[in-house]
Design a protein around this motif. Structure first.
Motif, mmCIF file in Angstrom:
data_model
loop_
_atom_site.group_PDB
_atom_site.id
_atom_site.type_symbol
_atom_site.label_atom_id
_atom_site.label_comp_id
_atom_site.label_asym_id
_atom_site.label_seq_id
_atom_site.Cartn_x
_atom_site.Cartn_y
_atom_site.Cartn_z
ATOM 1 N N THR A 61 0.824 -0.642 0.869
ATOM 2 C CA THR A 61 0.040 0.016 0.195
ATOM 3 C C THR A 61 1.068 1.270 0.544
ATOM 4 N N TRP A 62 -0.090 2.186 -0.144
ATOM 5 C CA TRP A 62 1.024 3.570 -0.601
ATOM 6 C C TRP A 62 2.019 4.345 1.222
ATOM 7 N N HIS A 83 -0.416 -2.462 -9.007
ATOM 8 C CA HIS A 83 -2.114 -2.842 -9.045
ATOM 9 C C HIS A 83 -2.842 -1.847 -8.115
ATOM 10 N N SER A 85 -3.745 0.933 -6.556
ATOM 11 C CA SER A 85 -4.978 1.784 -6.895
ATOM 12 C C SER A 85 -5.636 2.433 -5.460
ATOM 13 N N PRO A 86 -5.852 3.893 -5.456
ATOM 14 C CA PRO A 86 -5.664 4.532 -6.469
ATOM 15 C C PRO A 86 -3.666 4.977 -6.569
ATOM 16 N N TYR A 87 -3.633 4.790 -7.990
ATOM 17 C CA TYR A 87 -2.348 4.768 -7.853
ATOM 18 C C TYR A 87 -1.317 6.526 -7.052
ATOM 19 N N PRO A 88 -0.420 6.669 -6.398
ATOM 20 C CA PRO A 88 0.421 7.804 -5.742
ATOM 21 C C PRO A 88 0.452 8.844 -7.474
ATOM 22 N N SER A 89 -0.317 10.169 -7.171
ATOM 23 C CA SER A 89 0.592 11.394 -8.112
ATOM 24 C C SER A 89 1.630 11.271 -8.350
ATOM 25 N N SER A 92 1.147 13.758 -5.032
ATOM 26 C CA SER A 92 1.210 13.419 -3.330
ATOM 27 C C SER A 92 2.763 12.499 -3.008
#
Length: 101
Positions: A61-62, A83, A85-89, A92
């Motif tokens: 996880t992020w 995979h 989700s949401p993928y870190p921008s 961020s």
């Protein structure tokens, strides 16, 4: 693995101190390996082998990625799973303690 990394660091110091050794930890792909196990191994790579950069893999996880960056002496370049989700921008990621790859 720590012994191999230590040997690589010794060779680096003797031949080219500007060369960068990056240690990738793939323990996260081993069934039953926990987040704490990954962090412990990455910390050993840094403390015992004194590698230049740590690359933890298998973080799920992020939040785990951000925590790993805080717990592992830097620099740290974690691999972000596709995979996620949401993928870190990029935005961020800028606020994380380090830039993930």
């Amino acid at each position: 693995m720590v012994g191999k990394l230590r040997a690589a660091m010794d060779a680096k110091q003797a031949l080219d101190p500007d060369f960068v050794i990056m240690a990738r930890c793939d323990l996260g792909g081993v069934p039953g390996a926990s987040f704490a196990d990954i962090i412990e191994r990455c910390q050993a790579y840094k403390a015992e082998a004194q590698v230049d950069v740590i690359c933890p893999n298998g973080l799920r996880t992020w939040e785990e990625i951000q925590e790993a960056i805080r717990l592992i002496p830097g620099p740290v370049v974690p691999l972000i799973p596709a995979h996620l989700s949401p993928y870190p921008s990029v935005w961020s990621s800028m606020w994380a303690p380090a830039m993930p790859a």
